[in-house]
Enzyme design. Structure first.
Site, PDB file in Angstrom:
ATOM      1  CG  LEU A 125     -31.005  56.083  28.203  1.00 52.39           C
ATOM      2  CD1 LEU A 125     -31.829  56.053  29.491  1.00 52.39           C
ATOM      3  CD2 LEU A 125     -30.557  54.649  27.857  1.00 52.39           C
ATOM      4  CD  GLU A 127     -30.026  63.063  31.071  1.00 52.10           C
ATOM      5  OE1 GLU A 127     -29.222  63.513  31.927  1.00 52.10           O
ATOM      6  OE2 GLU A 127     -31.208  62.807  31.302  1.00 52.10           O
ATOM      7  N   GLY A 242     -33.165  46.321  20.620  1.00 52.18           N
ATOM      8  CA  GLY A 242     -32.621  47.281  19.672  1.00 52.18           C
ATOM      9  C   GLY A 242     -31.334  46.792  19.046  1.00 52.18           C
ATOM     10  NE  ARG A 268      -7.973  48.818 -11.083  1.00 55.30           N
ATOM     11  CZ  ARG A 268      -7.575  49.951 -11.657  1.00 55.30           C
ATOM     12  NH1 ARG A 268      -8.273  50.482 -12.639  1.00 55.30           N
ATOM     13  NH2 ARG A 268      -6.492  50.557 -11.222  1.00 55.30           N
ATOM     14  CB  ILE A 337     -11.182  45.326  -2.930  1.00 60.61           C
ATOM     15  CG1 ILE A 337     -10.707  44.156  -2.063  1.00 60.61           C
ATOM     16  CG2 ILE A 337     -11.611  44.844  -4.320  1.00 60.61           C
ATOM     17  CD1 ILE A 337     -11.787  43.139  -1.730  1.00 60.61           C
ATOM     18  CD  GLU A 363     -30.186  50.738  19.302  1.00 58.52           C
ATOM     19  OE1 GLU A 363     -30.896  51.322  18.506  1.00 58.52           O
ATOM     20  OE2 GLU A 363     -30.593  49.772  19.961  1.00 58.52           O
ATOM     21  N   GLY A 364     -25.266  51.013  22.860  1.00 64.90           N
ATOM     22  CA  GLY A 364     -24.268  50.340  23.696  1.00 64.90           C
ATOM     23  C   GLY A 364     -23.014  50.122  22.875  1.00 64.90           C
TER      24      GLY A 364
END
Lengths: 379, 258
Positions: A125, A127, A242, A268, A337, A363-364
């Site tokens: 789709l 372009e 999608g 840690r 972190i 996808e938007g």
């Protein structure tokens, strides 16, 4: 109301987790470094049925549901965002429009190869001057006898480099804007198709992002998907679904980073104690996990709505927006972190941080998701 | 030939175990569950035999426990078992190996299974008694700790793991029961299409009361983590001094040096 996964979904989730742990996690770093997902892994994912999870068995699919598909993309993306989007773009953007809008002949012809991963699907789709504003499509087609002849170009095509099966959008009259657009099923291994480049990217480096040129690409008339002039509707409806896939990818990336950060915060030690004993880290973990759970609930709801043939446009926009923002937030906090180690490429957090960002864009963009949501609120 | 594979669902071994309120077993809240690892090898081997024998054979998977064990039964069905048997018992963890074996044998006695597969032991209780006791109760030939399996002309050829890595090969006539060791094979993944097919396979529920005839022989009286050891001693100073100190401690606290 029941928030538990069904036993069948739990079996599926455990099976996918097991596969991901053994087959994807050990090579996720290499996929990023090589800018490629090995064909061998694509084959194994196809054998697992990841490439056609929710389509009926008669078309070569696994016959499961959209929730199963969301779980697959989520679990895969916990280890590798590139592999997650391979499945998502393929399933949602190629298989789905053929299944939803194709004739029986088209489904029988194209779906088995897609659902079994023989061919990898993509959605053409975007372009240079048309994406979410699909009315700006400049790729043109005209009919010549029993063929459509297509000229133009597309960019940013996820999975394009596989040269498999594409859903291609082109216009027959630019002045008609979106009403002039039609959709075609295209075998991309055809004369007239040229790959201009596969883009180098910040993240999801194992995934192809391809630019194409079409020079007198000839497509048989029977490959028209839906009616002429209805391509825009097909594109929008396809992107709705999608978004559940991309949301699941974002969720998986967030969960992958969270799991690692949680474990690291216990290991840690600084100033004589595990860093998870500092409230500053505890609050981060609480915020991260809350965003993950919120996204997950919305994704599973959107999937449930789609499975139950209810309208899911708003929920798919919301879950895409929430999960992608959870992905960028959680990976950022995970890196904090991890401290300096998080910034080093030997640890996986920096890759996840890079992989997360695209989920807010493709996808938007999330701005477009907010337009979709607010339009529905105000209509 | 009718085949049976017996599986147990166990907690993920990386879970943090806490005693239950009676202090006789672990609390089952907040645990993630999965199929006992040894049993995965048993299922895989049973499915391979089912494939070797073709449609003249039928493979049943059996598990005892609360509703959640159906997940492990479904996984086995997705790996290729034909049908499932769920012996419903919310209190299976309170039963001793004698009772568990008695339940399985009571079910299997009427069925005429030619071959029964079990894991060598469970990852949680680890008694390694259930398989062999079932064989004894059914008067089946039995081989344990399998690392290799072949079946031909009604005879099982089993490779067994002996102490120190040595292997032994035994032959058994059917009916027989074998218990499977880790590494016997590579268990397959349940694929999505097979998970879908498994949904259509039958799982027969049976109340445990219909099969339980035995009283326990062994009772678990206590379940607790090992007592915490005291903190270690940190020695500091130059190397020669440290060696002297270590030798002194060894002489004082152990019988190694005199």
């Amino acid at each position: 109301m029941d928030f538990e996964l069904s036993q069948d979904h739990k079996v599926l989730q455990a099976a996918v987790r097991d596969f991901v742990e053994k087959e994807i996690k050990p090579i996720a770093m290499k996929i990023d470094e090589d800018h490629a997902i090995p064909d061998d892994l694509v084959g194994k994912m196809a054998e697992m049925g990841f490439m056609g999870s929710y389509f009926p068995e008669e078309y070569g699919g696994a016959g499961l549901d959209v929730l199963s598909y969301a779980i697959v993309v989520e679990e895969v993306s916990k280890a590798c965002g590139s592999s997650g989007v391979l499945i998502s773009a393929h399933t949602s953007l190629a298989n789905n429009p053929i299944y939803a809008f194709g004739t029986e002949e088209q489904k029988k012809k194209w779906l088995p190869d897609l659902n079994t991963g023989e061919k990898i699907g993509c959605f053409l789709l975007t372009e240079p001057n048309a994406g979410s504003d699909a009315g700006g499509t400049a790729t043109m087609y005209k009919r010549e006898g029993d063929e459509f002849v297509i000229n133009g170009g597309k960019i940013f095509i996820t999975n394009g480099g596989y040269l498999g099966t594409g859903i291609l959008f082109a216009s027959y009259d630019r002045s008609l804007k979106h009403k002039g657009i039609s959709a075609f099923i295209v075998d991309l291994a055809s004369p007239g198709v040229t790959i201009l480049k596969n883009e180098k990217k910040m993240g999801i480096r194992g995934s192809y992002t391809t630019a194409f040129a079409f020079d007198d690409l000839r497509v048989p008339v029977e490959n028209l998907l839906g009616q002429e002039g209805k391509g825009f509707n097909i594109a929008m409806e396809t992107l709705n679904g999608g978004r559940i896939g991309i949301a699941s990818q974002g969720l998986g990336i967030a969960e992958g980073a969270f799991e690692r950060a949680l474990a690291y915060s216990k290991e840690r030690k600084q100033f004589g104690q595990s860093i998870c004993e500092f409230q500053a880290i505890q609050f981060k973990l609480a915020d991260m996990y809350s965003r993950i759970e919120t996204s997950k609930l919305m994704i599973y709801k959107a999937a449930w709505l789609k499975d139950n043939k209810k309208n899911y446009t708003m929920e798919s926009a919301m879950c895409k927006m929430l999960a992608s923002e959870a992905a960028t937030y959680v990976t950022k906090e995970a890196m904090q972190i991890f401290g300096g180690y998080g910034y080093i490429c030997d640890y996986e957090i920096e890759r996840m941080y890079r992989d997360a960002k695209i989920t807010e864009i493709y996808e938007g963009t999330n701005e477009v998701q907010r337009v979709v949501i607010s339009k529905m609120l105000l209509s | 030939m009718k085949l049976l594979v017996c599986i147990k669902q166990v907690p993920d071994m990386e879970s943090r175990f806490k005693p239950n309120s009676a202090g006789t077993w672990y609390s089952d809240s907040d645990l993630a569950w999965r199929m006992n690892e040894y049993d995965e090898y048993a299922v895989e081997q049973a499915v391979r035999l089912r494939e070797q024998l073709g449609d003249s054979s039928e493979l049943t998977v059996l598990s005892i426990g609360p509703d959640r064990v159906v997940e492990s039964i479904k996984k086995s069905l997705a790996m290729g078992c034909d049908r499932g048997v769920h012996i419903q018992d919310p209190a299976i963890h309170e039963k001793d190996p004698w009772q568990v074996a008695g339940i399985i044998a009571a079910y299997a006695k009427e069925q005429g299974f030619g071959l029964i597969f079990t894991g060598m032991q469970s990852q949680d209780r680890g008694s390694a008694q259930v398989g062999v006791t079932v064989a004894e109760l059914l008067q089946y030939a039995c081989a344990t700790t399998l690392v290799g399996f072949a079946f031909d002309n009604g005879v099982v050829t089993a490779k067994r793991e002996l102490e120190g890595g040595i292997k032994g090969v035994v032959k058994l006539p059917i009916p027989a029961l074998v218990t499977c060791q880790l590494g016997l094979n590579v268990p397959r993944y349940p694929t999505l299409p097979n998970i879908m097919k498994a949904k259509k396979k039958e799982i027969t529920p049976i109340a445990v009361a219909d099969l339980l005839k035995e009283a326990p022989l062994v009772q678990t009286t206590s379940f607790h983590p090992p007592t915490k050891k005291g903190a270690g001693i940190v020695l500091e100073g130059d190397v020669n001094g440290l060696v002297e100190k270590v030798i002194g401690i060894i002489k004082e606290k152990t019988a190694v040096l005199r």
